[in-house]
Every structure is written in structure tokens, then in C-alpha cells.
Design a protein around this motif. Structure first.
Motif, PDB file in Angstrom:
ATOM      1  N   ILE A   1       7.359  -4.628  -1.380  1.00 55.06           N
ATOM      2  CA  ILE A   1       6.257  -3.081  -1.012  1.00 55.06           C
ATOM      3  C   ILE A   1       6.597  -2.161  -2.850  1.00 55.06           C
ATOM      4  O   ILE A   1       8.107  -1.496  -3.092  1.00 55.06           O
ATOM      5  N   VAL A   2       5.166  -2.483  -3.925  1.00 55.83           N
ATOM      6  CA  VAL A   2       5.236  -1.712  -4.520  1.00 55.83           C
ATOM      7  C   VAL A   2       4.424  -0.302  -4.007  1.00 55.83           C
ATOM      8  O   VAL A   2       2.827  -0.437  -3.876  1.00 55.83           O
ATOM      9  N   GLY A   3       4.447   1.069  -4.152  1.00 58.84           N
ATOM     10  CA  GLY A   3       3.456   1.622  -3.179  1.00 58.84           C
ATOM     11  C   GLY A   3       3.843   3.104  -4.216  1.00 58.84           C
ATOM     12  O   GLY A   3       4.658   3.213  -5.482  1.00 58.84           O
ATOM     13  N   ARG A   4       2.797   4.135  -3.660  1.00 64.34           N
ATOM     14  CA  ARG A   4       2.343   4.877  -4.308  1.00 64.34           C
ATOM     15  C   ARG A   4       2.699   5.937  -3.429  1.00 64.34           C
ATOM     16  O   ARG A   4       2.436   6.189  -2.229  1.00 64.34           O
ATOM     17  N   LEU A   5       4.026   7.103  -4.027  1.00 66.96           N
ATOM     18  CA  LEU A   5       4.046   8.366  -3.045  1.00 66.96           C
ATOM     19  C   LEU A   5       2.716   9.361  -2.900  1.00 66.96           C
ATOM     20  O   LEU A   5       1.477   9.915  -3.235  1.00 66.96           O
ATOM     21  N   ASP A   6       2.277   9.253  -1.468  1.00 68.36           N
ATOM     22  CA  ASP A   6       1.497  10.457  -1.415  1.00 68.36           C
ATOM     23  C   ASP A   6       0.831  12.054  -1.883  1.00 68.36           C
ATOM     24  O   ASP A   6      -0.004  12.951  -2.556  1.00 68.36           O
TER      25      ASP A   6
END
Length: 510
Positions: free
Chosen positions: A462-467
Motif C-alpha cells: 500500500i501507498v497511502g495518505r494519512l487523514d
């Protein structure tokens, strides 16, 4: 048109392929494969091959996979100076041997570099050569009696290093980015996210892009897999077309178990005339450019390639033509993304009647390590000779869309013209970057992803973005619910929770 006698021209091309299922398969070494290709290139000049060999001042070569890292020795041994081993076999004694770092952009980068050196009067004749003996290693892996390809030839060698550190970091490796399929899977899924296309539709688009490549490969005598594939065949996941890393079944992935070699000879017009190379053999490098992309996680948009856009545009500018003036393309095709990236930027349709490959592409023609685009150059030079005055474009890609080199070729004479690659590189250096959190903790969303089917436990990457702040991170997941969504659904934009676990971040659905 009379040109400056220092003007570089490609005058000889050679290719060689042996297939593991051939009746006369020999299981050649990297040196032997390169030697076959070099002999073919010398013969292709139409001049005295021995005299041309003796005139070569530089042997520049591409690394094979087996010598791409210091962590393991070649399984069947290797030469301590690959290039001088080849030179000895063809009767050459170059004053320089140069071994390029890893990267599929290497063949075109070397062509541009040494063509430029010829134009500057620094040398007259150079050879670029590459080979990949992957099928030999596979063939002998379970045999009791194995050949020993070890050679001790010594001599000068300018080893430019491995270069793999440009494509990975401890952080990315810890999160599963240890092979090309998973890395490009992130890029293709990021592009899919930007297009708003579903999983099934995007896989069909990838298959529609690559099916015509296989048709070209089926007719190419140098192909490793000369079999035409239908769109439905490429789409369908079967035992023979298993998933490698999402979103790719096997028939969308570069074929690396090959035995292939390629070579190209470039020299000044003065040397070509002196050595008796007929003018109908001369092909000019009319346009060229090299660009380097931002590091993977720094890129603001993972679904585009700024380096490919700038390199293609600059090479066309140097050549004095537009994209519509190009008659042939060979766009690097280890996976669909590198082809899509260029097509997207220049409005070239996947079914453009000019075609997007001359070889047949890496999944079907073969993916001989770092030297694939040398075959593309050979095919382009041949096509230009067959259609004088036309222009052919080679797009060569290295790393994770990390480096892009472009060449525009033609029999139409033109003196060497410098490109602005260094100045344009400043544009990439000035691009904004994305903040990366190495140890994220909290709610987040999935920006892009891949799934590793080649690991003992199916694992989501996963490449994700922190909320909380929009910063980017990487994470792994073995959470059954999330892995199921990533394998059989569409997790783009899914809400997850991420927590640090030592050097690795872990994610679950929320």
C-alpha cells in the motif's frame, strides 16, 4: 546534403536470440550471446568486418541481471571483463571498455553519449553491446553437469557501478518493493485511479494495448516468444497466465528468461567513408534527450512520468519534428504503464496505426535485462533504412520510471545538435514533493496499491495518505479482509488504519 565529417552515424546493427525450446539450443553465456550480436553488427556494416573491428575505440556495455548486484555471484561464472572478452573474440582491442549501471534507459543513453563524443572529435568508432543469458541459467539450474563461464581477461574497465540505489531505499524494500512488477503495479493503479476506471475495464485496456505488440513479436525472428496473443487470452487469469503482482497477469509482464544479444556500431561520417561503409547503411541520430525522475515517493502524481514527457519532447525538438512526423515507435514496454505514460502525454492512441513497437515488446519479444532497447535501436535502424527519409523514435526506460532516454533516428542527413537535457533536468528538480511519514499511526486512505502473489502469504502493498495531514506512507497488509478487497475488489480510496511495527507499517480495513 554534406555534413560535418565528425557527424555520427549508426552503421552496423546485430541481434541474436536462442530459445530454450529450440532443437539446436546451446545455452550460451553472456559473452557468447554478445559475441554473436557483435559479429552480426560488424557484418551488417557492409565493409570489411575485420577492419571495422580493429577500428573500434570504445566497447560500451550493459550489465546482465547476474552482475547487477554485489550480493550474489553469477550461477555459472562470468568474465571479469565482459567487454574485453567480447572484443577478443571479434579481433578488437578498444582503448576503452565501459560498463554502464543498471537501467533499461542505458542503451539509448550510451548511444547518445558516444555519438556526442564522436561529434566532439573525441573518438571515431564505438560499439554498444548487451546480452542476457537468463534461459541458460534456468536450463542448467537442475543439471548435474554445468558449464563454467568464468574468464580472467583483465585489462582496462571503466565500471560505472551498479546504480540500484537510485531505484530503492531501505524503506521501500522493507515494504515489498523488491521487484519491478510490484513497483509498476503501483504506477498503473495510480494511473487507473486518476482515470476513474474500474479493475476489469483497466485490465482490458492493458490487454488491448499489448495484444498488437504480441502480433509484432510473432513475426520477429529474434523474439523469445513468437506467439500472437488475443485480448481475451491476456485478460484471462489461468494457470498459464497466473497473477504475478496486481494488476498484472503473466502476459502483461516483461519476459526475463531469455537468451538474447544486441549490438550497434556508431562512427563518424569520416570513419564510415574511410572504412568503406556504404551510405545506404548510414542512419543518423537526429534527436536525443535523457531525463531523470524524482524518487518514487516524492512524486506528486504517481500516474504520470515527467521525465518521459520532457525527454520525448526534447528529442523531437532536437530532431526538428513533431510527434505526427514519427513513422515508427518502440516505446519501452516492461509493463503497460511506460507505454501509457508516453501515449497520454502526446495524444498517441493505443491502436495508433503506426504501431508502438518494432520488436514486439518486452513480454513477447523478450526482456533481456538492461539491453532491451538496444534491440529497439537495431529494429529502428533497420526500419529507417527500409524507408529512407522517415523518422523512428526509441523510448528507453530505466528503474521505476526513474530515467528516460529517447533517440530519434533517420537516414535523412543532419549534423549533430546538442540537447538541453541538463537544463531541463532543473525543471524536475524544482517540482514539488510529497511529505512522507515513515512511521504513520492512525486513520488513512489507500492512494495506490499492488498485491504480491509471489510471496508465501499473499500480501498487499500500500501507498497511502494519512487523514491527519495528507502525508504519504507505505504499508503492508496480510489482513484477510483487506487482502481480499485488494485481490478481488477495488481498494482505491478505501479507509484503512495504519500502525508502525518496527521498520514495517501494517494496515487493516476500518
Amino acid at each position: 546534403m554534406r555534413v560535418d565529417p565528425h557527424t555520427p552515424v549508426v552503421v552496423g546493427i546485430g541481434q541474436f536470440t536462442e530459445r530454450i525450446d529450440d532443437q539446436n539450443y546451446r545455452g550460451l553465456s553472456a559473452v557468447d550471446l554478445a559475441t554473436e550480436a557483435t559479429r552480426a553488427a560488424l557484418s551488417d556494416t557492409g565493409a570489411d568486418a575485420a577492419k571495422v573491428a580493429q577500428a573500434i575505440e570504445v566497447f560500451a556495455g550493459l550489465r546482465q541481471f547476474e552482475i547487477c548486484t554485489p550480493f550474489a555471484d553469477p550461477p555459472l561464472g562470468a568474465s571479469d571483463n565482459y567487454l574485453r572478452s567480447v572484443a577478443q573474440r571479434v579481433g578488437a582491442d578498444p582503448r576503452r571498455a565501459v560498463l554502464e549501471p543498471i537501467g533499461g534507459n542505458g542503451p539509448q543513453k550510451l548511444m547518445t553519449e558516444f555519438a556526442g563524443a564522436i561529434a566532439a572529435g573525441e573518438l571515431e568508432v564505438a560499439l554498444i553491446v548487451g546480452s542476457e543469458p537468463g534461459s541458460t541459467a534456468k536450463y542448467f539450474a537442475d543439471k548435474d553437469h554445468k558449464p563454467d563461464f568464468t574468464e580472467h581477461v583483465g585489462g582496462q574497465l571503466e565500471d560505472r557501478g551498479y546504480g540500484f540505489e537510485q531505484y530503492m531505499s531501505e524503506y521501500t524494500v522493507a515494504h515489498g518493493l523488491t521487484g519491478a512488477p510490484v513497483q509498476y503495479g503501483l504506477l498503473d493503479n495510480a494511473r487507473r485511479a486518476a482515470l476513474g476506471v474500474g479493475v476489469a475495464e483497466y485490465r482490458r485496456q492493458m490487454a488491448e494495448l499489448f495484444a498488437p505488440f504480441s502480433a509484432v513479436a510473432a513475426k520477429n525472428p529474434y523474439s523469445s516468444s513468437p506467439v500472437e496473443r488475443s485480448v481475451d487470452e491476456i485478460v484471462a487469469v489461468t494457470d498459464d497466465n497466473r497473477m504475478i503482482c496486481d494488476p498484472y497477469p503473466r502476459l502483461l509482464v516483461a519476459r526475463d528468461t531469455v537468451n538474447q544479444g544486441a549490438a550497434a556500431i556508431v562512427m563518424s561520417v569520416a570513419a564510415a567513408s574511410r572504412l568503406g561503409v556504404p551510405e545506404h547503411k548510414w542512419v543518423y541520430l537526429r534527436g536525443h534527450a535523457d531525463q531523470t525522475e524524482q524518487a518514487l515517493l516524492d512524486r506528486e502524481r504517481l500516474g504520470v512520468s515527467v521525465s518521459a514527457r520532457q525527454a520525448v519532447a526534447e528529442a523531437l525538438r532536437v530532431a526538428g519534428i513533431g510527434i505526427d512526423d514519427v513513422s515508427t515507435f518502440d516505446l519501452y514496454s516492461c509493463f503497460p504503464f511506460p507505454v501509457f505514460a508516453v501515449c497520454d502525454e502526446f495524444g498517441v492512441a493505443a491502436d495508433d496505426p503506426r504501431g508502438l513497437t518494432l520488436t514486439g515488446g518486452l513480454p513477447y519479444f523478450g526482456g533481456p535485462g538492461n539491453s532491451y532497447s538496444l534491440h529497439a535501436i537495431a529494429e529502428t535502424v533497420s526500419a529507417m533504412r527500409s524507408n529512407p527519409g522517415s523518422f523512428g523514435l526509441v523510448g528507453a526506460n530505466g528503474g521505476v520510471m526513474s530515467k528516460y532516454s529517447v533517440g530519434v533516428y533517420s537516414t535523412d542527413p543532419g549534423e549533430w545538435s546538442a540537447d538541453r537535457s541538463r537544463e531541463l533536468q532543473a525543471d524536475i528538480a524544482a517540482l514539488p514533493t510529497v511529505a512522507v511519514t515513515r512511521h504513520p499511526d492512525g486513520p488513512a486512505t489507500i492512494e495506490t496499491y499492488s498485491v504480491r502473489y509471489d510471496w508465501p502469504v499473499r500480501t498487499g502493498i500500500i501507498v497511502g495518505r494519512l487523514d491527519a495531514d495528507g502525508s504519504r506512507f507505505m504499508a503492508l497488509t496480510e489482513d484477510p479482509e483487506l487482502v481480499a478487497l485488494m485481490s478481488d475488489g477495488d481498494p482505491l480510496g478505501a479507509a484503512i488504519s495504519v500502525t508502525p511495527d518496527g521498520d514495517v507499517n501494517r494496515a487493516v480495513l476500518r
